[in-house]
Write an enzyme that holds these catalytic residues in place. Structure first.
Site, PDB file in Angstrom:
ATOM      1  N   GLU B  60       0.822  -1.214   0.000  1.00  0.00           N
ATOM      2  CA  GLU B  60       0.000   0.000   0.000  1.00  0.00           C
ATOM      3  C   GLU B  60       0.852   1.258   0.000  1.00  0.00           C
ATOM      4  O   GLU B  60       0.567   2.218  -0.704  1.00  0.00           O
ATOM      5  CB  GLU B  60      -0.949   0.002   1.210  1.00  0.00           C
ATOM      6  CG  GLU B  60      -2.168  -0.888   1.056  1.00  0.00           C
ATOM      7  CD  GLU B  60      -1.869  -2.373   1.266  1.00  0.00           C
ATOM      8  OE1 GLU B  60      -0.725  -2.707   1.651  1.00  0.00           O
ATOM      9  OE2 GLU B  60      -2.779  -3.192   1.035  1.00  0.00           O
ATOM     10  N   HIS B 129     -10.345  -6.348   8.806  1.00  0.00           N
ATOM     11  CA  HIS B 129     -10.921  -5.983   7.509  1.00  0.00           C
ATOM     12  C   HIS B 129     -12.238  -5.228   7.654  1.00  0.00           C
ATOM     13  O   HIS B 129     -12.936  -5.030   6.676  1.00  0.00           O
ATOM     14  CB  HIS B 129     -11.227  -7.236   6.674  1.00  0.00           C
ATOM     15  CG  HIS B 129     -10.029  -8.054   6.320  1.00  0.00           C
ATOM     16  ND1 HIS B 129      -9.274  -8.724   7.250  1.00  0.00           N
ATOM     17  CD2 HIS B 129      -9.450  -8.313   5.119  1.00  0.00           C
ATOM     18  CE1 HIS B 129      -8.291  -9.369   6.643  1.00  0.00           C
ATOM     19  NE2 HIS B 129      -8.374  -9.136   5.345  1.00  0.00           N
TER      20      HIS B 129
END
Lengths: 391, 325
Positions: B60, B129
């Protein structure tokens, strides 16, 4: 020692919620001074002192629900030491219906409850800090409503916008009170109704002249002139003035008119004009005006509502031509006055135009008969033909 | 009118952006060959080719940094981060670089970057998540933070974001993807300045955003059956907040219930409550309140996850407690 007890503000009042004290121990009060506020179905009502005195001990506490006749406070009479009165044991709490019991027995005194300035101070402090939402505070300020006179919908809760609005607009509570009184009336009272056309031309012309000489703010409304004529006519027919209690009629000497008044916001209030037959017109006008202003602010006093002996419902300009009223128990008559109308009338065989009202009487057939009500109407008509002789 | 889903609306927006401006490209984990972890970019690789729909390594920090570089150098990158939970690996790039460079360069260097992130719980994806960290980004000056909750916003917010000269974060709640509705017309940029009243009411304002909008609308429906008219305010933009719109709804209803899937403590909901008190104190007829997620890492077990999240029942109960104490 004077016992200040919770008065009844109407036949259907059983109890009230105590809201607030306006006085503190040691304070001198005049007769008629507002000493406390209670909440009834008719809204927040100021309780007045019936006699002059010095407040000794405050018994009722804000938030309490009290039956009619419950002891609110003790007062010292002239010459009595209020602190000594405050130190005395309380009369029996067992509340008798108003008027207060003939003899009150002091509790078999063990320890005299001491006068408790600390408790009174605490109560005063608690009353000072009103819990209200910001929106409620702002609305109350805008409407000029004193938040300390309001009660939240939820006991012990916070005053909200709806509570302020409820207090400033006649509430469901008032509707319910009207409903209860009217149902009782129709269930218990055998009504009869009579009526006649009453010419008011001479009276109104006289009033116009009377008003011309007076400043605008002190002028007298036609309704007030008619109310006084009603009161004078009632002197001649005592069967219409008084109360039906416990199976018999109790005539009343004084003539206290309950004047049925519509609030712009909806609902009715019935302020009392005391001794309406004896008071001069300007005084009646002033009394009615002041009572209606208090009603619109939700701040009626106990004497505004209590002890009327007969009711009058004037229709006013926008009202109907005539009214077949419903008696307000335990009274025995209700006088209806239709709106003022110009009508053809016959005088000595000549047709003319004059202003008239349709006057009606709804009366209790247990107490009087139609002929007596007709006598009243005739007396009313006679009075109105010569206002200069009495007004 | 044509029937479509929130997912399709997102894709329509992406396709329109890629078609209308050659500087625009999409990159992220699995956005190309796999069609996106949430199937949002399905078919775009085939339509636009590998140069404009680029799969990235699982890094990321790396690919968000690439996006920043591309933006500085004149492109209009759309970077997809699978969920906001993973975006923490790119937090340094976003907060220390994207959000600051215009300021630190005295206005010489802008970063016209759009970062799309999934957010939210409700599908048993557990604590790594499922969190809603929108408020963390909404805290940072230099960023614009959007939360499309309707089909029209899903399609049009991206297009509006690409017209801006500075970085924008767009949060797409995973539970909204299958929401269906009617969507008409051609993709076009939408207004980014104003919160939207999704349902008018007079008794209480449900202030919400993103994935909690359907919950609030359902709660308002339930409340209406109870005689309570709830106004539902969709914030749409989480930074800057439409404070005027927020104050307006309080003026209409005098009661505010903030519904936010994030945690309460130090959260966006706290900022909203504070703003209400600062701007509309005198309008309040009840203490402002919140329905948020339980202050726990999001549980995996279905019944625990359900219990941790704001739901219609809790919103209705809290609203009723405020309207009829």
């Amino acid at each position: 020692m004077i016992e200040l007890r919770l008065p009844s503000f109407g036949a259907d009042m059983d109890d009230a919620e105590f809201l607030q004290w306006h006085v503190a121990p040691g304070e001198a009060v005049a007769k008629g001074a507002v000493v406390a506020v209670v909440e009834t179905q008719k809204g927040a009502i100021d309780v007045e002192a019936w006699q002059p005195g010095v407040v000794a001990r405050l018994v009722a506490q804000p938030g309490q629900r009290l039956p009619v006749g419950a002891l609110l406070a003790t007062l010292a009479t002239e010459g009595e030491d209020w602190a000594a009165v405050a130190a005395r044991p309380l009369p029996t709490a067992a509340a008798a219906p108003v008027p207060p019991p003939a003899a009150t027995t002091p509790t078999t005194a063990t320890t005299p409850t001491p006068a408790s300035p600390p408790a009174a101070t605490e109560a005063a402090e608690a009353a000072e800090r009103v819990r209200a939402t910001p929106a409620a505070r702002r609305r109350a300020q805008a409407l000029g409503v004193d938040l300390t006179t309001l009660r939240p919908a939820v006991p012990g809760g916070t005053l909200a916008l709806a509570d302020v609005e409820r207090a400033t607009a006649p509430a469901a509570g008032m509707r319910a009170a009207i409903a209860a009184a009217m149902v009782r009336s129709k269930r218990e009272i055998p009504h009869y109704h009579v009526g006649r056309e009453v010419e008011v031309e001479a009276a109104l012309q006289w009033l116009a002249t009377f008003n011309e000489a007076r400043p605008l703010t002190e002028r007298v409304l036609a309704t007030v002139l008619l109310l006084k004529a009603v009161a004078l006519a009632l002197r001649e027919v005592p069967e219409l003035n008084g109360h039906w209690r416990e199976g018999r009629f109790e005539p009343s000497g004084p003539i206290h008119l309950g004047v049925v008044s519509r609030l712009r916001e909806g609902g009715l209030v019935v302020p009392t004009l005391h001794d309406a037959d004896q008071q001069p017109l300007p005084a009646l006008m002033q009394a009615l005006d002041a009572a209606l202003q208090r009603a619109r602010q939700g701040r009626l006093r106990s004497s505004d509502l209590a002890d009327s002996t007969v009711s009058v419902t004037p229709m006013g300009e926008r009202g109907s031509d005539y009214v077949h009223g419903v008696i307000y128990p335990p009274q025995v008559a209700l006088i209806g006055l239709g709106r003022v109308m110009a009508r053809p009338v016959v005088h000595e065989g000549q047709l003319g135009v004059a202003r008239v009202v349709q006057a009606t009487v709804a009366a209790d057939h247990r107490v009087s008969d139609g002929l007596r009500a007709a006598r009243f109407l005739a007396a009313f008509q006679e009075r109105l033909q010569q206002p200069e002789s009495w007004a | 009118m044509s029937r479509t889903t929130y997912r399709d609306a997102l894709r329509q927006g992406l396709r329109a952006a890629l078609r209308s401006d050659p500087r625009v490209f999409l990159m992220g984990e699995d956005v190309g060959r796999y069609g996106g972890s949430y199937a949002v970019s399905q078919g775009l690789l085939e339509e636009f080719g590998e140069a404009r729909v680029r799969d990235t390594p699982l890094s990321e920090s790396g690919f968000v940094g690439c996006g920043i570089g591309a933006a500085i150098n004149g492109l209009r990158p759309i970077v997809e981060v699978m969920t906001v939970n993973f975006s923490l690996l790119a937090l340094d790039q976003i907060v220390n670089n994207a959000a600051t460079l215009r300021h630190m360069s005295g206005g010489q260097v802008g970063v016209p970057l759009v970062v799309r992130m999934g957010t939210g719980a409700g599908r048993q994806l557990a604590a790594q998540h499922s969190h809603s960290l929108e408020g963390w980004y909404a805290h940072v000056p230099g960023l614009r933070v959007l939360a499309p909750a309707t089909l029209e916003d899903a399609r049009g917010m991206l297009l509006a974001a690409l017209q801006l000269a500075d970085p924008v974060i767009v949060f797409e709640h995973a539970l909204l993807l299958n929401e269906e509705g009617e969507l008409d017309g051609e993709p076009a940029p939408v207004d980014l300045q104003h919160a939207a009243v999704r349902r008018p009411g007079r008794d209480i304002s449900l202030v919400t955003h993103g994935g909690s909008l359907p919950r609030c609308l359902a709660a308002a429906e339930r409340l209406a059956a109870d005689g309570v008219e709830a106004e539902v305010l969709d914030l749409r933009s989480l930074r800057p907040l439409d404070l005027a719109g927020l104050a307006d709804t309080v003026r209409r209803t005098h009661r505010v219930l903030v519904v936010d899937e994030a945690w309460k403590t130090g959260g966006l909901s706290a900022e909203l409550m504070a703003s209400v008190v600062e701007l509309a104190f005198d309008e309040l007829d009840a203490p402002p309140a919140r329905v948020c997620s339980a202050e726990v890492p999001m549980p995996y077990a279905k019944h625990l996850e359900d219990a941790a999240l704001p739901n219609v029942q809790r919103i209705v109960a809290q609203a009723l407690a405020m309207v009829r104490p």
